[in-house]
Design a protein around this motif. Structure first.
Motif, short mmCIF file in Angstrom:
data_model
loop_
_atom_site.label_atom_id
_atom_site.label_comp_id
_atom_site.label_asym_id
_atom_site.label_seq_id
_atom_site.Cartn_x
_atom_site.Cartn_y
_atom_site.Cartn_z
N PRO A 127 13.31 -1.86 29.91
CA PRO A 127 14.47 -2.49 29.28
C PRO A 127 14.03 -3.32 28.08
O PRO A 127 12.89 -3.77 28.01
CB PRO A 127 15.04 -3.37 30.40
N GLY A 128 14.92 -3.49 27.13
CA GLY A 128 14.60 -4.32 25.96
C GLY A 128 14.35 -3.48 24.72
O GLY A 128 14.39 -2.25 24.76
N ASP A 129 14.07 -4.18 23.60
CA ASP A 129 13.95 -3.51 22.30
C ASP A 129 12.57 -2.94 22.05
O ASP A 129 12.40 -2.03 21.24
CB ASP A 129 14.30 -4.50 21.17
N GLY A 130 11.55 -3.50 22.72
CA GLY A 130 10.19 -3.03 22.46
C GLY A 130 9.69 -3.59 21.13
O GLY A 130 10.21 -4.59 20.66
N PRO A 131 8.69 -2.96 20.47
CA PRO A 131 8.04 -1.74 20.96
C PRO A 131 7.10 -2.02 22.13
O PRO A 131 6.64 -3.14 22.31
CB PRO A 131 7.27 -1.26 19.72
N PHE A 132 6.84 -0.96 22.90
CA PHE A 132 6.03 -1.07 24.11
C PHE A 132 4.75 -0.25 23.96
O PHE A 132 4.74 0.76 23.25
CB PHE A 132 6.81 -0.53 25.32
N PRO A 133 3.66 -0.64 24.65
CA PRO A 133 2.47 0.22 24.67
C PRO A 133 2.81 1.57 25.31
O PRO A 133 3.51 1.61 26.33
CB PRO A 133 1.46 -0.57 25.50
N GLY A 134 2.34 2.66 24.69
CA GLY A 134 2.68 4.01 25.15
C GLY A 134 1.56 4.63 25.97
O GLY A 134 0.38 4.57 25.57
N VAL A 135 1.92 5.23 27.11
CA VAL A 135 0.93 5.84 28.01
C VAL A 135 1.42 7.21 28.47
O VAL A 135 2.58 7.36 28.87
CB VAL A 135 0.70 4.96 29.27
N ILE A 136 0.53 8.20 28.41
CA ILE A 136 0.81 9.53 28.99
C ILE A 136 0.21 9.56 30.39
O ILE A 136 -0.93 9.12 30.59
CB ILE A 136 0.20 10.64 28.11
N ASP A 137 0.96 10.08 31.35
CA ASP A 137 0.56 10.04 32.76
C ASP A 137 0.54 11.46 33.33
O ASP A 137 1.52 12.18 33.22
CB ASP A 137 1.58 9.17 33.52
#
Length: 440
Positions: free
Chosen positions: A181-191
């Motif tokens: 939730p929220g505007d970010g930006p967020f750290p991106g992770v591939i799982d």
């Protein structure tokens, strides 16, 4: 005499009252929170027991197909007639000692169910419901427990309120993107998970709950992806990394990747060859490419193969494939080694020292030796005695032997339940620290 008999008869009810045991206090059970993230601890307390009273605590859950899982542990009330699973020890059942989450990580298929099934949610949008019960007396696992004294339903949430799940069909890339939730930006992770294939969202949805934009990436046996793991093109994973890196909600400049088993080894290949990937978490991975050949442009890493002649089968029909993979140290197999010394980013290697699926402790040593030979110190190792192959987020039920979806037979993953549960809890915190450190 008649008078005495009449007096005695009148006194009888009063005498009976003197000898009636005091009314037993009603036992109460409190689990808090009753609804909370699936990777966080709960507090379990019982009150209203007699001092020293023996009770069995049980947990019961069903998966999406209706398969029943259960666990139990034996406790004794303290001098106040109370119990707290955070400080009081279990004396028997499915685990012993002080284990606040023991009832959850020891959930296993009930006696009437097919054995070797995992309790892994396929649908992470619905909570996993676990009923916790208090029974009179100590009843062994698998037996009919004593009368129920108290019970509570607990909901384990894999997706926090406000987390968005977006199904992906982006060029060739398939999967699910989970955004916090929220505007970010967020750290991106591939799982990514291993050679069971398909889309497994359990870890991605929890990572989004902890503030990561997490892309759950299948690479075979899903929608229009290849049905079987024959060969892989790193370009597919490159497209996924570029998609995530360019997403408006994702912090740059680079993205991270986390994988288990075959997915771990793909994570190592991605950080080696793809500049977009700056942090890789390898859980129970191999330092060489395995099973399927991996192509990237003009480069091919042949896949090490499993020699079925080296598989042993127990009397109960459980397969042990520990010795079956081609030896990555054999010079004949040098072309399969992932050249991780080329990786510019940071690596976190997570292994269970009792992994029986393959020799992940050895493979981590080989990776570290190769990095050090090239003057690299861009790695961390988390090595857990007594832990098995599949080190998942905390409180995921331990499964020493699991049905292999590809082979259709039960395969040993190794590990001892308590040590494995502790490895899951400790590594999960360290994985998040590592990803936050290197992805911002």
């Amino acid at each position: 005499a008649a008078m005495w008999r009449a007096l005695a008869a009148a006194a009888a009810p009063a005498r009976a009252l003197l000898h009636t045991p005091p009314a037993r206090r009603a036992a109460s059970l409190a689990v808090s929170p009753t609804a909370g993230p699936a990777d966080e601890r709960v507090e379990t307390r019982v009150a209203g027991l007699s001092p020293g009273q023996p009770v069995t605590l049980r947990a019961v859950a069903t998966d999406e197909r209706g398969c029943l899982f259960q666990s139990c542990a034996h406790y004794r009330a303290d001098g106040r007639g109370e119990l707290h699973l955070g400080t009081d020890a279990s004396h028997g059942g499915d685990y012993t000692g002080v284990e606040p989450m023991g009832l959850f990580w020891s959930l296993a298929p009930a006696g009437m169910e097919r054995p070797y099934q995992r309790l892994v949610p396929r649908n992470t949008s619905a909570p996993m419901k676990v009923e916790v019960l208090v029974h009179q007396g100590h009843s062994p696992p698998g037996s009919i427990p004593g009368p129920v004294m108290a019970k509570v339903e607990v909901q384990r949430l894999f997706t926090a309120p406000g987390v968005r799940r977006i199904r992906l069909k982006e060029g060739v890339v398939r999967g699910s993107l989970f955004l916090p939730p929220g505007d970010g930006p967020f750290p991106g992770v591939i799982d990514m998970y291993g050679d069971e294939g398909g889309l497994i969202e359990l870890r991605s949805s929890l990572l989004a709950t902890h503030g990561f934009a997490a892309l759950s990436l299948p690479y075979f046996d899903f929608e229009d992806l290849p049905m079987v793991l024959k060969e892989l093109k790193l370009e597919y994973f490159e497209a996924a990394a570029r998609f995530l890196q360019r997403h408006p909600k994702v912090k740059g400049p680079g993205v991270g990747v986390i994988g288990t088993g075959k997915g771990a080894e793909l994570a190592l290949s991605m950080i080696t060859f793809l500049p977009e990937v700056v942090a890789a978490v390898s859980i129970s991975g191999c330092s060489s490419n395995t099973i399927a050949d991996l192509h990237y442009g003009e480069t091919t890493l042949p896949g090490l193969r499993f020699d079925m002649k080296k598989v042993s089968v127990s009397d109960s029909g459980v397969f042990d494939i520990f010795e079956a993979l081609d030896d990555p140290m054999n010079p004949a197999n040098s072309s399969s080694v992932i050249p991780i010394e080329k990786a510019e980013g940071h690596l976190l290697l997570v292994v269970g020292e009792d992994d029986r699926m393959w020799k992940s402790s050895l493979y981590a040593e080989l990776a570290i030796r190769r990095l050090r030979q090239h003057g690299k110190e861009n790695f961390q190792l988390l090595s857990y005695p007594g832990a098995g192959h599949r080190i998942d987020p905390p409180s995921t039920p331990f499964c020493q032997v699991a049905m292999d979806r590809v082979l259709g037979v039960p395969v040993r993953g190794g590990g001892e339940s308590k040590a494995h549960a502790h490895a899951q809890e400790h590594s999960w915190g360290k994985i998040q620290e590592f990803l936050h450190l290197h992805l911002g």
